[in-house]
Write an enzyme that holds these catalytic residues in place. Structure first.
Site, PDB file in Angstrom:
ATOM      1  CD  GLN A  64       8.598  -0.111   0.682  1.00  0.00           C
ATOM      2  OE1 GLN A  64       8.123  -1.207   0.418  1.00  0.00           O
ATOM      3  NE2 GLN A  64       8.613   0.884  -0.186  1.00  0.00           N
ATOM      4  CB  SER A  72      12.100   6.342   1.669  1.00  0.00           C
ATOM      5  OG  SER A  72      11.205   6.122   0.588  1.00  0.00           O
ATOM      6  CG  LEU A  73       7.216   3.952   4.776  1.00  0.00           C
ATOM      7  CD1 LEU A  73       7.762   3.659   6.156  1.00  0.00           C
ATOM      8  CD2 LEU A  73       5.917   4.729   4.883  1.00  0.00           C
ATOM      9  NE  ARG A 113       5.894   7.659  -0.062  1.00  0.00           N
ATOM     10  CZ  ARG A 113       7.008   6.953   0.105  1.00  0.00           C
ATOM     11  NH1 ARG A 113       6.947   5.706   0.589  1.00  0.00           N
ATOM     12  NH2 ARG A 113       8.188   7.454  -0.204  1.00  0.00           N
ATOM     13  CG  HIS A 157      13.014   7.628  -3.728  1.00  0.00           C
ATOM     14  ND1 HIS A 157      12.295   8.625  -3.096  1.00  0.00           N
ATOM     15  CD2 HIS A 157      12.979   6.557  -2.896  1.00  0.00           C
ATOM     16  CE1 HIS A 157      11.850   8.169  -1.939  1.00  0.00           C
ATOM     17  NE2 HIS A 157      12.243   6.926  -1.787  1.00  0.00           N
ATOM     18  CD  GLN A 211       9.995  10.653   0.546  1.00  0.00           C
ATOM     19  OE1 GLN A 211       9.311   9.741   0.097  1.00  0.00           O
ATOM     20  NE2 GLN A 211      10.176  10.850   1.836  1.00  0.00           N
TER      21      GLN A 211
END
Length: 306
Positions: A9, A89-90, A114, A197, A246
């Site tokens: 992102q 991340s994503l 998510r 996170h 994660q």
């Protein structure tokens, strides 16, 4: 040795992927497949916006995955052997699609869910994030540990001297000040919908666990370097566990890049929109060049070593 990187992102932009769809029927088919899987025209949001709708985490996450996988599909027959994949991340979901761990449709649906779960967690317990610039990892960890007003933890170890912290709003503000007092050059609040996170995302992690438990997750055909461990994932069961962990764990991006370089990776491709990861790469391991590949011009100009 070539490794593939996939952005997270922040790399989304209105118009993303439109040039690929207009030039390649295969890209159009992939975007149509995503629209059908999600039950709405994600492609319209990607091409036309508005920006606030695209930036909403429930839309940004699948948009980034779709763009990344479309770009990958257009170049994969030119790549030759791939040593590792990794995503920020994503982007780790995109990396697992590249490695065959997840099907494209399952991954699109998973990251849409998510994004919804992460937004909902941010509504339930509002939080924020901030970038700390010019301070060693250990000093940032110390600043967070000293915070007394709530949860404040390191969330992204992006590169040497760039760490993102996450947690309760008041606690992150205290962490920013403590980091500045410890010698940070800059501390900047980020425009996010939650404390990603961090432990504040626990409900999102639980919801994602339930969603992923219904999906078929294979052993990756190429090792995927996990954000959580900065080590290679080689089984589907481990992949599932780490994708859940994660959500509440820091992204160990700098360590992930170093792991791949130390294992023999000599060059990287950042596949998807933007060049955020290429910029981080120059600060982590300049000796291993990274090329961004996401636009029609970049794809047509890509030269891959034999």
């Amino acid at each position: 040795m070539l490794s593939l990187l996939f952005p997270g992102q922040g790399s989304q932009v209105v118009g993303m992927g439109r040039d690929l769809v207009e030039a390649f029927p295969a890209a159009r088919a992939l975007f149509d497949e995503a629209d059908e899987a999600l039950g709405f025209e994600l492609s319209r949001v990607m091409f036309e916006g508005p920006e606030d709708e695209l930036t909403a985490t429930r839309n940004a996450q699948p948009a980034l995955l779709v763009h990344s996988v479309a770009a990958l599909r257009l170049i994969e027959d030119r790549l030759g052997p791939v040593a590792f994949t990794a995503g920020h991340s994503l982007g780790e979901f995109s990396a697992h699609v590249a490695a065959g761990t997840l099907s494209f449709v399952d991954a699109v649906r998973a990251v849409r869910r998510r994004g919804e779960l992460m937004f909902d967690s941010g509504e339930e317990r509002p939080g924020t994030m901030a970038a700390i610039i010019g301070l060693d990892d250990g000093d940032v960890e110390g600043a967070c540990a000293a915070v007394e007003s709530g949860v404040c933890v390191p969330a992204n170890f992006n590169s040497p001297g760039q760490v993102v912290i996450s947690g309760d709003v008041e606690a992150v503000e205290e962490g920013m000040q403590r980091a500045l007092d410890a010698g940070a050059r800059k501390a900047v609040r980020l425009q996010v919908s939650g404390a990603f996170h961090s432990p504040l995302m626990q409900h999102a992690a639980e919801g994602l666990d339930a969603f992923l438990s219904e999906l078929s997750i294979a052993d990756p055909t190429v090792p995927v370097v996990s954000n959580v461990t900065a080590e290679a994932v080689t089984s589907g069961s481990e992949a599932r566990e780490l994708l859940v962990r994660q959500v509440t764990s820091p992204v160990r991006w700098a360590a992930s890049i170093r792991f791949m370089v130390d294992a023999g990776a000599t060059r990287f491709l950042e596949i998807g929109p933007g060049s955020v990861l290429r910029g981080l790469q120059r600060r982590i391991a300049r000796e291993a060049p990274c090329t961004s590949v996401g636009t029609l011009e970049q794809i047509e100009g890509l030269e891959v070593e034999s």
